[in-house]
Design a protein around this motif. Structure first.
Motif, PDB file in Angstrom:
ATOM      1  N   GLN A  85       1.065  -1.116  -0.048  1.00  0.00           N
ATOM      2  CA  GLN A  85      -0.089   0.248   0.153  1.00  0.00           C
ATOM      3  C   GLN A  85       1.074   0.875  -0.087  1.00  0.00           C
ATOM      4  O   GLN A  85       0.226   2.149   0.350  1.00  0.00           O
ATOM      5  N   LEU A  86       2.022   0.808   0.212  1.00  0.00           N
ATOM      6  CA  LEU A  86       3.155   2.024  -0.290  1.00  0.00           C
ATOM      7  C   LEU A  86       2.814   2.926  -1.588  1.00  0.00           C
ATOM      8  O   LEU A  86       3.464   2.069  -2.722  1.00  0.00           O
ATOM      9  N   TYR A  87       3.248   4.084  -1.740  1.00  0.00           N
ATOM     10  CA  TYR A  87       3.061   4.621  -3.544  1.00  0.00           C
ATOM     11  C   TYR A  87       4.483   5.119  -3.618  1.00  0.00           C
ATOM     12  O   TYR A  87       4.676   5.995  -2.673  1.00  0.00           O
ATOM     13  N   MET A  88       5.039   5.246  -4.668  1.00  0.00           N
ATOM     14  CA  MET A  88       6.298   6.071  -5.028  1.00  0.00           C
ATOM     15  C   MET A  88       6.638   7.585  -4.726  1.00  0.00           C
ATOM     16  O   MET A  88       6.986   8.026  -5.202  1.00  0.00           O
ATOM     17  N   ARG A  89       4.900   7.681  -5.009  1.00  0.00           N
ATOM     18  CA  ARG A  89       4.955   9.348  -4.610  1.00  0.00           C
ATOM     19  C   ARG A  89       5.489   9.803  -3.226  1.00  0.00           C
ATOM     20  O   ARG A  89       5.988  11.277  -3.148  1.00  0.00           O
ATOM     21  N   HIS A  90       5.453   9.276  -2.597  1.00  0.00           N
ATOM     22  CA  HIS A  90       6.720   8.951  -1.324  1.00  0.00           C
ATOM     23  C   HIS A  90       8.283   9.258  -1.869  1.00  0.00           C
ATOM     24  O   HIS A  90       8.508   9.547  -0.868  1.00  0.00           O
ATOM     25  N   TYR A  91       9.068   8.465  -3.275  1.00  0.00           N
ATOM     26  CA  TYR A  91       9.873   9.457  -3.382  1.00  0.00           C
ATOM     27  C   TYR A  91      10.016   9.850  -5.139  1.00  0.00           C
ATOM     28  O   TYR A  91       9.581  10.270  -5.206  1.00  0.00           O
ATOM     29  N   LYS A  92      11.604  10.031  -4.647  1.00  0.00           N
ATOM     30  CA  LYS A  92      12.061  11.559  -5.716  1.00  0.00           C
ATOM     31  C   LYS A  92      13.271  11.070  -6.434  1.00  0.00           C
ATOM     32  O   LYS A  92      13.981  10.323  -5.780  1.00  0.00           O
ATOM     33  N   ASP A  93      13.317  12.119  -7.623  1.00  0.00           N
ATOM     34  CA  ASP A  93      13.838  11.207  -8.349  1.00  0.00           C
ATOM     35  C   ASP A  93      15.451  11.043  -8.026  1.00  0.00           C
ATOM     36  O   ASP A  93      15.894  12.550  -7.004  1.00  0.00           O
ATOM     37  N   GLY A  94      16.293  10.383  -7.931  1.00  0.00           N
ATOM     38  CA  GLY A  94      17.596  10.170  -8.152  1.00  0.00           C
ATOM     39  C   GLY A  94      17.798   9.021  -6.668  1.00  0.00           C
ATOM     40  O   GLY A  94      18.608   9.079  -6.040  1.00  0.00           O
ATOM     41  N   ASP A  95      16.480   8.788  -5.760  1.00  0.00           N
ATOM     42  CA  ASP A  95      16.833   8.115  -4.605  1.00  0.00           C
ATOM     43  C   ASP A  95      17.254   7.149  -4.590  1.00  0.00           C
ATOM     44  O   ASP A  95      17.462   6.237  -5.863  1.00  0.00           O
ATOM     45  N   VAL A  96      17.911   6.483  -3.471  1.00  0.00           N
ATOM     46  CA  VAL A  96      18.938   5.196  -3.476  1.00  0.00           C
ATOM     47  C   VAL A  96      18.141   4.915  -2.362  1.00  0.00           C
ATOM     48  O   VAL A  96      17.602   4.942  -1.525  1.00  0.00           O
ATOM     49  N   ILE A  97      17.195   3.334  -2.812  1.00  0.00           N
ATOM     50  CA  ILE A  97      16.644   3.202  -1.778  1.00  0.00           C
ATOM     51  C   ILE A  97      16.916   1.000  -2.422  1.00  0.00           C
ATOM     52  O   ILE A  97      17.022   0.338  -2.370  1.00  0.00           O
ATOM     53  N   THR A  98      17.728   1.101  -0.826  1.00  0.00           N
ATOM     54  CA  THR A  98      17.950  -0.102   0.225  1.00  0.00           C
ATOM     55  C   THR A  98      16.653  -1.177   0.754  1.00  0.00           C
ATOM     56  O   THR A  98      15.849  -0.774   0.769  1.00  0.00           O
ATOM     57  N   ILE A  99      16.605  -2.106  -0.422  1.00  0.00           N
ATOM     58  CA  ILE A  99      16.040  -3.518  -0.002  1.00  0.00           C
ATOM     59  C   ILE A  99      15.794  -4.621   0.824  1.00  0.00           C
ATOM     60  O   ILE A  99      16.824  -5.265  -0.320  1.00  0.00           O
ATOM     61  N   GLU A 100      15.444  -4.999   1.768  1.00  0.00           N
ATOM     62  CA  GLU A 100      16.388  -5.990   2.433  1.00  0.00           C
ATOM     63  C   GLU A 100      15.008  -7.003   2.526  1.00  0.00           C
ATOM     64  O   GLU A 100      13.647  -6.612   2.835  1.00  0.00           O
ATOM     65  N   PRO A 101      14.771  -8.674   3.399  1.00  0.00           N
ATOM     66  CA  PRO A 101      14.083  -9.069   3.808  1.00  0.00           C
ATOM     67  C   PRO A 101      14.070  -9.242   4.916  1.00  0.00           C
ATOM     68  O   PRO A 101      14.770  -8.175   5.394  1.00  0.00           O
ATOM     69  N   TRP A 102      13.298  -9.250   5.728  1.00  0.00           N
ATOM     70  CA  TRP A 102      13.084  -9.485   7.241  1.00  0.00           C
ATOM     71  C   TRP A 102      14.151 -10.063   8.020  1.00  0.00           C
ATOM     72  O   TRP A 102      14.925 -11.449   7.206  1.00  0.00           O
ATOM     73  N   ARG A 103      14.405  -9.364   9.077  1.00  0.00           N
ATOM     74  CA  ARG A 103      16.444 -10.229  10.171  1.00  0.00           C
ATOM     75  C   ARG A 103      15.900 -10.536  11.008  1.00  0.00           C
ATOM     76  O   ARG A 103      15.764  -9.890  11.683  1.00  0.00           O
ATOM     77  N   SER A 104      15.163 -11.465  11.205  1.00  0.00           N
ATOM     78  CA  SER A 104      15.885 -12.466  12.549  1.00  0.00           C
ATOM     79  C   SER A 104      15.564 -14.028  12.264  1.00  0.00           C
ATOM     80  O   SER A 104      15.507 -14.861  11.269  1.00  0.00           O
ATOM     81  N   GLU A 105      16.455 -14.417  12.845  1.00  0.00           N
ATOM     82  CA  GLU A 105      16.832 -15.236  13.413  1.00  0.00           C
ATOM     83  C   GLU A 105      15.845 -16.842  13.017  1.00  0.00           C
ATOM     84  O   GLU A 105      16.191 -17.982  12.822  1.00  0.00           O
ATOM     85  N   ALA A 106      14.301 -16.357  13.724  1.00  0.00           N
ATOM     86  CA  ALA A 106      13.330 -16.885  13.664  1.00  0.00           C
ATOM     87  C   ALA A 106      12.827 -16.998  12.460  1.00  0.00           C
ATOM     88  O   ALA A 106      11.772 -17.597  12.033  1.00  0.00           O
ATOM     89  N   PHE A 107      12.699 -16.662  11.320  1.00  0.00           N
ATOM     90  CA  PHE A 107      12.906 -16.263   9.875  1.00  0.00           C
ATOM     91  C   PHE A 107      13.574 -16.626   9.680  1.00  0.00           C
ATOM     92  O   PHE A 107      14.175 -15.199   8.212  1.00  0.00           O
ATOM     93  N   PRO A 108      14.385 -17.859   8.982  1.00  0.00           N
ATOM     94  CA  PRO A 108      15.312 -17.984   8.095  1.00  0.00           C
ATOM     95  C   PRO A 108      15.207 -17.308   6.507  1.00  0.00           C
ATOM     96  O   PRO A 108      13.697 -17.505   6.463  1.00  0.00           O
ATOM     97  N   VAL A 109      15.907 -16.984   5.371  1.00  0.00           N
ATOM     98  CA  VAL A 109      15.536 -16.714   4.423  1.00  0.00           C
ATOM     99  C   VAL A 109      15.536 -17.821   3.152  1.00  0.00           C
ATOM    100  O   VAL A 109      15.843 -19.190   3.493  1.00  0.00           O
ATOM    101  N   ILE A 110      14.031 -17.626   2.473  1.00  0.00           N
ATOM    102  CA  ILE A 110      13.719 -18.823   1.313  1.00  0.00           C
ATOM    103  C   ILE A 110      14.729 -18.422   0.115  1.00  0.00           C
ATOM    104  O   ILE A 110      15.399 -19.045  -0.621  1.00  0.00           O
ATOM    105  N   ARG A 111      14.385 -17.621  -0.187  1.00  0.00           N
ATOM    106  CA  ARG A 111      15.027 -16.584  -1.492  1.00  0.00           C
ATOM    107  C   ARG A 111      15.264 -15.310  -1.816  1.00  0.00           C
ATOM    108  O   ARG A 111      13.897 -14.673  -1.400  1.00  0.00           O
ATOM    109  N   ASP A 112      15.522 -14.743  -2.198  1.00  0.00           N
ATOM    110  CA  ASP A 112      16.388 -12.860  -2.113  1.00  0.00           C
ATOM    111  C   ASP A 112      15.274 -12.609  -1.384  1.00  0.00           C
ATOM    112  O   ASP A 112      16.240 -11.839  -0.329  1.00  0.00           O
TER     113      ASP A 112
END
Lengths: 258, 638
Positions: A85-112
């Motif tokens: 429900q997050l829309y790109m109007r909250h970002y602006k041209d040239g932004d650098v966005i870092t995207i990570e999975p949930w970080r927690s030992e109890a939630f192991p990464v399955i892929r990406d």
């Protein structure tokens, strides 16, 4: 607008991950964040590269399937908003966005960006229910419920089980999730018979799953897309204390004896 | 092929109770010997798995999501109907039955619809006992709201998230069964095919979406609760993962498909904003209780909506349907929105939108009262569009939302393959040619809690348990076919994503088999679908491998089934040479532009039977009888 994306890539739970770097052009402000990722993925697929794996389903903010830590915040910068429900109007041209999975030992990464959240379901299975069969039940208006109580219970029940509380917590604690589930039933007359055995079993399961402990950082409440109150955590703690004093005994096997 | 609906004898009000008293039972000691597969964990599947597990059957439940709680039933907003008559406004089981029949434009089976109305009250009792926090009045009694197509208030609700709360209720019962060992849950597992042995459904082949492994599970009966197929339109209110694959594969194994063209286009959704759009968001129909729908009378009116005075607004539903006004059934509301937009009166950047205005409600009831009812819907709208509906009217437009068609089932919810059952949206169900609001949750839970758990016992009791395992050669053969299908998709190595191909199919379907249809358009669609399918098999790109998480492969597999399914939908729409409910054939309308039924030729269910890759599907017709609620022209005007 043009964006630079740094996205966590990891083949499976066993491999080592890394950040992939992507430049994306022509991002429109009326795109949702996930639609922006869809556009990236389409470009990757068209050129035969592997798309970024991420979870999503209803894209209406209610199924709880989508996740993502965006620039360090679970579900991104907006309060009370899931990633879908997050829309790109909250970002602006040239932004650098870092995207990570949930970080927690109890939630192991399955892929990406996909993680394994089945620990949440096991907490529910430990006691998050009213024991019953399907079939005739009492007329519901025979047990009046104050609207205030029903609404409070719904405030807790509105939890979508996405796991943002765990991702937001420096300790990776699942207290807010567990407390919301316990309070939903604990507030209602229908939840009273199993109230104390429920809290005991669910908290014990939560501990078993390897979630961290609560240190009252309150990041869970701040980043919860449904704005669940941490007051439910105190409610759970009170019930848990009472449960340890009462020490409810699980008499199921005895009751079933012929 | 057996198209006997097996409707019990006797007067309509005694059919279900009489049936329950006469069907065969499986005793409590024998139930653990019977294994049942339930595919899908939404309201119908979750409720069925929990109910069967509690009875003592050995249940295996499958879902493609990471948790059963994510099934798309969760997104239902507005409410659930039940004939409780708490408002003392003339409601009854019979009234709910006739409302549903009328709303469905008399294309559903009377006995099923009556049973649904009968079961409705028990659902509320069951849900409250599970701890579903329905809205209450100040005295502690359950609250009600009204929905389209009826003149009573019989809808129960939890703010705008009734689906989530009912699903959490069903899921809590499912969780109890998983804990007790009654149900074994398989998450991130997608059904790929059905296994039929000696004419009976004996299990499924599924893909583990994490490891890519193809596995089998055998059983004594299989229940499909896999939802609807609105994503054939690409853009719909369905979740991204919703698909037709499970019921389509069952169809190819011999289960008949009924009324596939019956698709509900929901009138109140947020309009699309561009090509990147991945889905359409529904705004609950409950908004029509207080919102007034209008367009500017003057096509070139450039003023912001709040500055357009009363005399320049065209409240087209209120003017055309004075008795029901903004609460006409969904198909009528959707068609009228398309009609005013086609005539150039639409609003928004694309010209395909109408206003839904809360100004008068806020003026009459106060902002606080209106806000309390719709706060989460208003917030959702604002998040997506950046407009506050409390200050400026919402823009809405119809979007595909629910599919009344699905696998043909008899009164016991069994398909034409013995041992294969279909519940919830996956069957062709009880909604005829149009579903009334707040009735889908009711049907899913009636099927899952009350109907299937009884009727499946009658089937099981006639067959010995066990006998076959997943190592049987029949399973190995189907596994082989599934693997071949996946390798075929992987080996194309073209340059087009499934999304871009899917978008083209969706556009074709909404244009020619959407809100309104005609012969020429349907024939055009039928000639184009094979070309699109060819393009898919020539140019699809699926990077990566099939032994790990591969979402591109998942999408491609689902899309490959949508092509053949779209073909059947168009054929069904072409064959049904009448208008009824959602199925508006432009050739058949009254002088006022309403759907004109042809009861002499089409008072029946169209059931299509697969006859092989190189043959056209064969059509069977189940005649419908109207005894308790005689046929009448739908009229929401006077």
């Amino acid at each position: 607008m043009k964006l630079h994306l740094r996205i966590w890539r990891q083949d499976d739970s066993q491999s080592k991950g890394h950040f992939g770097e992507y430049d994306l052009e022509n991002v429109r402000e009326d795109m949702s964040f996930l639609e922006m990722l869809d556009v990236l993925n389409e470009q990757l697929i068209d050129s035969g590269q592997e798309p970024v794996a991420f979870d999503s389903d209803c894209r209406e903010g209610v199924c709880g399937m989508c996740s993502l830590v965006i620039n360090g915040k679970a579900h991104g910068p907006l309060a009370g908003t899931t990633t879908c429900q997050l829309y790109m109007r909250h970002y602006k041209d040239g932004d650098v966005i870092t995207i990570e999975p949930w970080r927690s030992e109890a939630f192991p990464v399955i892929r990406d960006l996909i993680v394994d959240r089945t620990a949440f379901d096991r907490i529910m299975q430990a006691g998050g229910f009213v024991t019953l069969h399907s079939g005739p039940k009492p007329e519901p208006n025979s047990i009046p419920i104050e609207p205030e109580v029903a609404e409070q219970s719904l405030d807790a029940a509105t939890c979508i089980g996405c796991g943002a509380c765990v991702a937001a917590c420096p300790n990776g604690s699942a207290m807010l999730y567990t407390a919301a589930k316990i309070s939903h039933l604990g507030l209602l007359p229908q939840g009273q018979p199993e109230r104390y055995s429920r809290v005991k079993q669910m908290v014990e399961q939560m501990d078993k799953e390897g979630f961290g402990s609560c240190r009252n950082y309150a990041e869970c409440e701040a980043q919860c897309p449904k704005e669940i109150s941490i007051n439910f955590v105190s409610q759970m703690n009170r019930d848990y204390l009472k449960a340890t004093l009462l020490e409810p005994v699980d008499r199921r096997s005895k009751m079933n004896a012929q | 092929m057996d198209f006997d609906a097996k409707i019990p004898d006797g007067p309509i009000e005694d059919k279900w109770t009489g049936h329950l008293e006469s069907i065969r039972l499986v005793g409590p000691r024998n139930r653990p010997r019977y294994k049942i597969i339930v595919v899908g964990s939404g309201l119908s599947g979750g409720a069925a798995a929990a109910s069967l597990g509690a009875m003592g059957y050995k249940v295996h439940c499958f879902c493609f999501q990471d948790s059963p709680r994510r099934a798309h039933s969760i997104a239902a907003q507005g409410g659930i109907n039940a004939a409780k008559n708490y408002r003392n406004d003339g409601d009854s089981v019979f009234r709910l039955f006739t409302d549903t029949q009328k709303g469905g434009d008399y294309r559903a089976r009377e006995a099923n619809v009556y049973r649904l109305a009968e079961c409705s009250t028990g659902i509320i009792d069951q849900a409250v006992a599970q701890g579903v926090p329905f809205a209450r009045e100040y005295g502690g009694m359950l609250a009600n709201r009204s929905f389209g197509g009826v003149l009573v208030q019989r809808t129960f609700y939890c703010r705008g998230e009734t689906g989530q709360q009912l699903l959490l209720g069903a899921n809590s019962s499912l969780a109890e069964q998983i804990r007790n060992g009654g149900v074994q849950m398989h998450t991130r597992s997608e059904m790929m095919d059905l296994v039929v042995v000696d004419g009976r459904a004996r299990g499924i082949v599924y893909r583990d979406l994490i490891t890519g492994q193809i596995r089998s599970e055998s059983a004594d009966a299989v229940v499909l609760a896999t939802g609807g197929y609105c994503n054939v339109y690409y853009l719909s209110t369905n979740a991204k993962g919703c698909n037709v694959t499970a019921i389509w594969r069952a169809y190819k194994r011999g289960a008949a498909m009924a009324n596939p063209n019956f698709v509900q286009i929901h009138p109140t959704c947020i309009p699309a904003s561009g090509d990147h759009q991945s889905k359409l968001t529904l705004m609950s129909e409950s908004l029509r209780n207080d919102g007034r729908i209008w367009v500017p009378k003057n096509q070139s009116d450039q003023r912001p909506p709040s500055e357009i005075p009363e005399e320049d607004r065209y409240y087209y539903l209120e003017e055309r349907y004075p008795r029901f006004g903004n609460l006409v059934p969904r198909d009528v509301a959707a068609r009228n929105a398309k009609d005013v937009c086609d005539s150039g009166m639409g609003v928004g950047p694309t010209g395909y939108g109408v206003y839904l205005d809360f100004r008068d409600a806020i003026h009459d009831q106060g902002k606080k009262v209106v806000n309390a009812k719709y706060a989460n819907l208003f917030e959702m709208y604002e998040r997506i569009t950046a407009d506050d509906p409390r200050k400026t009217p919402m823009r809405i437009y119809p979007a595909p939302h629910y599919t009344m068609g699905g696998l043909w089932v008899d009164y016991n919810l069994m398909t034409t393959i013995p041992g294969l059952f279909a519940v919830g949206e996956a069957n062709f169900s009880d909604h005829g040619a149009n579903r009334l609001g707040a009735s889908s949750l009711m049907q899913c839970l009636a099927d899952g809690y009350f109907v299937l758990p009884s009727t499946i016992g009658d089937y099981l009791s006639r067959h010995p348990s066990g006998e076959i395992g997943a190592d049987d050669q029949h399973f190995k053969d189907v596994e082989g076919e599934v693997k071949d299908g996946l390798s075929k998709l992987m080996s194309i190595r073209g340059n087009r994503s499934a999304s871009s191909l899917h978008r083209e199919l969706g556009k074709l379907m909404i244009d020619y088999c959407g809100i309104s249809r005609n012969k020429q358009g349907l024939e055009k669609a039928l000639s184009k679908i094979p070309q699109m399918k060819e393009e898919f098999w020539a140019h699809l790109s699926v990077p990566g491998s099939d032994d790990q998480v591969n979402q591109a492969l998942e999408h491609a597999g689902r899309l490959s089934d949508f092509y053949d399914f779209a073909n059947l939908m168009c054929r069904d729409a072409l064959h049904r040479d009448e208008s009824c409910g959602c199925h508006f054939r432009e050739e058949h309308q009254t002088p006022e532009g309403e759907a004109l039924r042809n009861d002499d030729d089409f008072a029946n269910v169209s059931a299509w039977q697969y006859r092989g890759e190189d043959h056209e599907a064969e059509l069977y017709q189940e005649p419908l009888k109207f005894e308790a609620a005689p046929l009448a022209q739908r009229n929401y005007k006077t």
